[in-house]
Design a protein around this motif. Sequence first.
Motif, PDB file in Angstrom:
ATOM      1  N   LEU A  33       4.752  -5.080  10.548  1.00  0.00           N
ATOM      2  CA  LEU A  33       3.355  -5.031  10.954  1.00  0.00           C
ATOM      3  C   LEU A  33       3.005  -6.284  11.742  1.00  0.00           C
ATOM      4  O   LEU A  33       3.553  -7.358  11.484  1.00  0.00           O
ATOM      5  N   GLY A  37      -2.166  -6.111  10.820  1.00  0.00           N
ATOM      6  CA  GLY A  37      -1.795  -5.038   9.907  1.00  0.00           C
ATOM      7  C   GLY A  37      -1.447  -3.736  10.596  1.00  0.00           C
ATOM      8  O   GLY A  37      -1.330  -2.697   9.952  1.00  0.00           O
ATOM      9  N   HIS A  38      -1.239  -3.798  11.904  1.00  0.00           N
ATOM     10  CA  HIS A  38      -0.917  -2.594  12.678  1.00  0.00           C
ATOM     11  C   HIS A  38       0.601  -2.417  12.767  1.00  0.00           C
ATOM     12  O   HIS A  38       1.340  -3.385  12.931  1.00  0.00           O
ATOM     13  N   GLN A  54       5.269   4.529   2.830  1.00  0.00           N
ATOM     14  CA  GLN A  54       4.037   4.063   2.200  1.00  0.00           C
ATOM     15  C   GLN A  54       4.276   2.821   1.348  1.00  0.00           C
ATOM     16  O   GLN A  54       3.448   1.906   1.318  1.00  0.00           O
ATOM     17  N   ASN A  57       5.081  -0.166   3.730  1.00  0.00           N
ATOM     18  CA  ASN A  57       3.834  -0.537   4.388  1.00  0.00           C
ATOM     19  C   ASN A  57       2.886  -1.237   3.415  1.00  0.00           C
ATOM     20  O   ASN A  57       2.252  -2.230   3.763  1.00  0.00           O
ATOM     21  N   GLY A  58       2.815  -0.729   2.183  1.00  0.00           N
ATOM     22  CA  GLY A  58       1.931  -1.322   1.179  1.00  0.00           C
ATOM     23  C   GLY A  58       2.325  -2.734   0.798  1.00  0.00           C
ATOM     24  O   GLY A  58       1.462  -3.576   0.518  1.00  0.00           O
ATOM     25  N   TYR A  61       1.375  -4.770   4.070  1.00  0.00           N
ATOM     26  CA  TYR A  61      -0.081  -4.745   4.244  1.00  0.00           C
ATOM     27  C   TYR A  61      -0.771  -5.620   3.196  1.00  0.00           C
ATOM     28  O   TYR A  61      -1.694  -6.375   3.501  1.00  0.00           O
ATOM     29  N   LEU A  64      -0.387  -9.301   4.075  1.00  0.00           N
ATOM     30  CA  LEU A  64      -1.335  -9.696   5.127  1.00  0.00           C
ATOM     31  C   LEU A  64      -2.767  -9.745   4.608  1.00  0.00           C
ATOM     32  O   LEU A  64      -3.545 -10.616   5.002  1.00  0.00           O
ATOM     33  N   ALA A  65      -3.103  -8.836   3.720  1.00  0.00           N
ATOM     34  CA  ALA A  65      -4.477  -8.744   3.208  1.00  0.00           C
ATOM     35  C   ALA A  65      -4.911 -10.007   2.482  1.00  0.00           C
ATOM     36  O   ALA A  65      -6.093 -10.385   2.548  1.00  0.00           O
ATOM     37  N   ALA A  91      -8.718  -1.448  -0.421  1.00  0.00           N
ATOM     38  CA  ALA A  91      -7.711  -1.039   0.561  1.00  0.00           C
ATOM     39  C   ALA A  91      -7.352   0.442   0.420  1.00  0.00           C
ATOM     40  O   ALA A  91      -6.345   0.882   0.975  1.00  0.00           O
ATOM     41  N   ALA A  94      -3.760   1.140  -0.758  1.00  0.00           N
ATOM     42  CA  ALA A  94      -2.649   0.877   0.166  1.00  0.00           C
ATOM     43  C   ALA A  94      -1.826  -0.364  -0.174  1.00  0.00           C
ATOM     44  O   ALA A  94      -0.823  -0.619   0.479  1.00  0.00           O
ATOM     45  N   VAL A  95      -2.217  -1.134  -1.186  1.00  0.00           N
ATOM     46  CA  VAL A  95      -1.520  -2.374  -1.516  1.00  0.00           C
ATOM     47  C   VAL A  95      -0.477  -2.112  -2.604  1.00  0.00           C
ATOM     48  O   VAL A  95      -0.788  -1.506  -3.630  1.00  0.00           O
TER      49      VAL A  95
END
Length: 143
Positions: A33, A37-38, A54, A57-58, A61, A64-65, A91, A94-95
């Motif tokens: 990412l 977060g893209h 997923q 990515n989680g 993500y 970064l969060a 989120a 998503a984490v």
Amino acid sequence: MPSLTLDQCRQIIAVAFEKGAALKLKPLSVVVLDAGGHLKAFERQDGASNLRYQIANGKAYGALAVGMGSRGLFKRAQEQAYFVQALNGLANGAVVPVPGGVLIKDSAGEIIGAVGVTGDTSDNDEICAVAAIESVGFTADPG
């Protein structure tokens, strides 16, 4: 400010897979990412299960969060479960607060992205992410 190129992202993924093969790990999935977060790149090895995108990515993500690798987020979840639960609610679930999400930092220490690896143990996933990030000359921050 340096940014991640697609070629660097592809190299990160390739090196993560090479490290996994050298360690004889289960099939890996790797996401890269950018700082916002893209999604820059993702690959899943043959035999990896269906939710691996997923999960990878989680991990990235979540790192970064909160501005720390997912190992740090994992420790925070153990100490302040209510915080991570609230964060995950914000989120939309998503984490993924376990090791394997590693921040990518440039030479000035600025966060320019994150890598999420999943497929084996969280510790092994993190080993692959760190090796991959360092292979393109950036600093890996697992948290």
